[in-house]
Scaffold this active site. Structure first.
Site, short mmCIF file in Angstrom:
data_model
loop_
_atom_site.label_atom_id
_atom_site.label_comp_id
_atom_site.label_asym_id
_atom_site.label_seq_id
_atom_site.Cartn_x
_atom_site.Cartn_y
_atom_site.Cartn_z
N LYS A 22 -1.75 -19.80 -8.17
CA LYS A 22 -0.50 -18.81 -8.75
C LYS A 22 0.06 -18.01 -7.63
CE LYS A 22 -1.62 -14.53 -10.08
NZ LYS A 22 -0.91 -13.68 -9.55
N ARG A 92 5.15 -7.90 -10.25
CA ARG A 92 5.46 -7.86 -8.96
C ARG A 92 5.91 -8.81 -8.15
NH1 ARG A 92 4.61 -3.27 -5.98
NH2 ARG A 92 4.57 -4.35 -4.22
N CYS A 116 1.26 -0.20 -10.40
CA CYS A 116 0.38 -0.83 -11.46
C CYS A 116 -0.96 -0.25 -11.28
CB CYS A 116 0.33 -2.27 -11.45
SG CYS A 116 -0.36 -3.09 -10.10
N PRO A 122 3.68 0.05 -2.73
CA PRO A 122 5.22 0.14 -2.15
C PRO A 122 5.50 -1.25 -1.83
CG PRO A 122 3.44 1.05 -0.42
CD PRO A 122 2.68 0.62 -1.77
N ASP A 124 7.84 -0.81 0.91
CA ASP A 124 8.49 -0.56 2.37
C ASP A 124 8.40 -1.57 3.54
OD1 ASP A 124 5.57 0.15 2.38
OD2 ASP A 124 5.72 0.97 4.24
N LEU A 125 7.63 -2.39 3.65
CA LEU A 125 7.39 -3.35 4.56
C LEU A 125 8.35 -4.44 4.19
CD1 LEU A 125 3.38 -3.72 4.90
CD2 LEU A 125 5.19 -2.72 6.48
C1 UD1 Z 1 -0.41 -10.33 -2.92
C2 UD1 Z 1 -1.15 -11.11 -4.27
C3 UD1 Z 1 -2.26 -10.17 -4.99
C4 UD1 Z 1 -3.23 -9.80 -3.78
C5 UD1 Z 1 -2.56 -9.31 -2.55
C6 UD1 Z 1 -3.42 -8.91 -1.37
C7 UD1 Z 1 0.70 -12.31 -4.98
C8 UD1 Z 1 1.63 -12.82 -6.10
N1 UD1 Z 1 0.03 -11.35 -5.05
O1 UD1 Z 1 0.11 -9.08 -3.65
O2 UD1 Z 1 -2.71 -11.17 -5.69
O3 UD1 Z 1 -4.06 -8.78 -4.61
O4 UD1 Z 1 -1.79 -9.97 -1.98
O5 UD1 Z 1 -4.15 -9.76 -1.07
O6 UD1 Z 1 0.87 -13.10 -3.91
N2 UD1 Z 1 1.79 -2.38 0.94
C9 UD1 Z 1 2.43 -1.72 1.68
N3 UD1 Z 1 3.64 -1.70 1.50
C10 UD1 Z 1 4.39 -2.88 1.33
C11 UD1 Z 1 3.54 -4.01 0.70
C12 UD1 Z 1 2.20 -3.74 0.53
O7 UD1 Z 1 1.91 -0.71 2.16
O8 UD1 Z 1 5.77 -2.92 1.60
C13 UD1 Z 1 0.30 -2.33 0.93
C14 UD1 Z 1 -0.27 -2.75 -0.53
O9 UD1 Z 1 -0.17 -1.28 -1.27
C15 UD1 Z 1 -1.65 -3.19 -0.34
C16 UD1 Z 1 -1.62 -4.02 0.98
O10 UD1 Z 1 -0.40 -3.59 1.60
O11 UD1 Z 1 -2.39 -1.99 0.02
C17 UD1 Z 1 -1.63 -5.50 0.56
O12 UD1 Z 1 -0.54 -5.72 -0.32
P1 UD1 Z 1 0.40 -7.07 -0.36
O13 UD1 Z 1 -0.34 -7.96 0.55
O14 UD1 Z 1 1.36 -6.68 -0.03
O15 UD1 Z 1 0.10 -7.64 -1.91
P2 UD1 Z 1 1.12 -8.28 -2.67
O16 UD1 Z 1 1.77 -9.44 -1.69
O17 UD1 Z 1 1.95 -7.81 -3.53
#
Ligand code: UD1
Length: 421
Positions: A22, A92, A116, A122, A124-125
């Site tokens: 997925k 998301r 969620c 967030p 931001d990255l």
């Molecule tokens: C993806 C997966 C999800 C999995 C997660 C972590 C998909 C569709 N979903 O979600 O199933 O649980 O990876 O392995 O691939 N963060 C920030 N800023 C940002 C982005 C993320 O602080 O801009 C933080 C998040 O809140 C979290 C961490 O970074 O604490 C990792 O998140 P991230 O790897 O981005 O998760 P997703 O890509 O959304």
């Protein structure tokens, strides 16, 4: 609405086949926006999330045909640059249309996804990376508006407080494929799904190196072409079945179409506990000792222990005598399943960012509430391992990420059925 009713404690045996990933499928589907030519994607699981992404691509102007796990994405005129709140807020993963739309059209207006139950989440990255490629970014009425005639390659650092980000890496890598010059992403996510996306982009003519590692280099090209590509199998679904076999103490479940290469952190933790997980030609075998040892884990970005298997691992430890500490460094608030597992007789308490699990002899069936996708999978494992009947309410969460879960489990001999609420 439907609920899932499980009669626990039955012996399970047989083969269960793992579907396509997925988390690979969602960004790869979004990447099809980078070309006007047809893209054929094979091994796509038919799930609520992939259907939502197909719907989003249709509202953006693509024709999407989804038959027998093969997706055909074809242009049928100009593509819109607006991804509406209605769809993005439900999933998301849909935020990763931002990079492709911006790179292809020079403008993207994408709804902010919101939080969620597993945390604030967030973006931001994502925005830092896109801005680093030269895009002007504004926020208006809950929408991100990004503009740039042609993005420019840059050296970017995408590490955050919680480590690398999977979808931010995906978004920025997709945008950089059509940028002018070279982009280097430091602290890129190393998840196999990011590697899969990079391989898909390469099959479209993108120039990418270092994917699968923490530094990815993308040399921008003017145009990408259509492709036919088969996505990898779902390591989280495979890991869920491994944990299901372990927690229900069934040594006769064979997991097909899966590889342990992407599950080494889980294999290691299980080995410490006394569970041997082996692989032979695309099939995974799970063999448990009679007495298991408690094993503490901390989740990390790949290749660390995946947060998406934390809840399922907690069910196993809830049934192992002794004390285990589970810490989620990726989503520190991802512990909603604790209260539901305790309703089934587990003894788990939260202390700060740790879950302290005191293993119990048995779990008992109970009515429980699913809160998110992986927590729901944990409740299914608990229900199958428990004595008595478990009812899982709000089971639609499961349909987001597990293809044909009930029929796959029925084929193993599980008593599991859907009922109207
Ligand atoms: C993806 C997966 C999800 C999995 C997660 C972590 C998909 C569709 N979903 O979600 O199933 O649980 O990876 O392995 O691939 N963060 C920030 N800023 C940002 C982005 C993320 O602080 O801009 C933080 C998040 O809140 C979290 C961490 O970074 O604490 C990792 O998140 P991230 O790897 O981005 O998760 P997703 O890509 O959304």
């Amino acid at each position: 609405m439907e609920k899932l009713v499980i009669e626990g404690g039955r012996r399970l045996k047989g083969e269960v086949e793992v579907s396509g990933s997925k988390n690979s499928a969602l960004p790869i589907m979004a990447a099809a926006l980078l070309t006007d030519e047809p893209c054929v994607i094979e091994n796509v699981p038919k799930l609520r999330d992939t259907l939502t992404m197909a719907k989003l691509l249709r509202t953006l102007g693509k024709a999407v045909d989804f038959e027998n796990n093969t997706l055909k994405i074809v242009s049928r005129g100009p593509v819109s640059h607006v991804a509406e709140y209605k769809l993005v807020s439900t999933m998301r993963g849909s935020f990763c249309v931002l990079g492709p739309l911006l790179a292809k059209l020079g403008i993207a207006k994408v709804s902010l996804p919101g939080g969620c139950v597993i945390g604030v989440r967030p973006v931001d990255l994502h925005l830092k990376g896109i801005a680093g490629l030269g895009a002007r970014i504004t926020i208006d009425a809950g929408y991100i508006i990004a503009k740039s005639k042609r993005l420019k390659g840059n050296h970017l650092y995408l590490g955050g407080v919680f480590g690398s980000s999977v979808l931010a890496t995906a978004n920025v890598m997709m945008a950089a494929t059509l940028a002018q010059g070279v982009t280097t992403i430091d602290s890129a996510a190393c998840e196999p799904e990011v590697e899969d996306l990079a391989n898909f982009l390469i099959s479209m003519g993108a120039k990418i190196k270092g994917h699968g590692g923490p530094q990815i280099t993308i040399t921008g090209v003017k145009k990408l072409h259509g492709t036919t590509y088969r996505i990898i199998s779902d390591r989280i679904e495979a890991g869920t079945y491994v944990l299901l076999a372990a927690a229900t103490k069934n040594n006769n479940i064979v997991i097909k179409n899966a590889s342990l290469t992407h599950l080494m952190a889980l294999v290691d933790a299980l080995q410490q506990s006394g569970i041997r997980v082996t692989q032979d030609q695309g099939k995974i075998y799970v063999k448990s000792n009679q007495t298991l040892k408690p094993v503490s884990i901390t989740t990390h970005p790949y290749p660390g222990f995946p947060t998406d298997l934390q809840a399922q691992f907690m069910v196993l430890m809830a049934l192992v005598p002794g004390v285990t500490v589970i810490n989620d460094k990726v989503y520190p608030d991802r512990f909603i399943h604790i209260a539901e597992l305790n309703r089934m007789g587990a003894n788990i308490r939260r202390e700060g960012t740790n879950a302290i699990v005191q293993g119990a002899k048995h779990l008992f069936g109970a009515p429980v509430m699913a809160s998110d996708l992986r927590a729901s999978a944990a409740l299914v494992i608990a229900g199958l391992a428990a004595k008595g009947t478990t009812e899982i309410h709000r089971m639609y969460h499961l349909d987001r990420g597990y293809e044909d879960l009930d029929s796959k489990l029925q084929a193993l001999g599980a008593r599991i059925r859907r009922e109207k609420e």
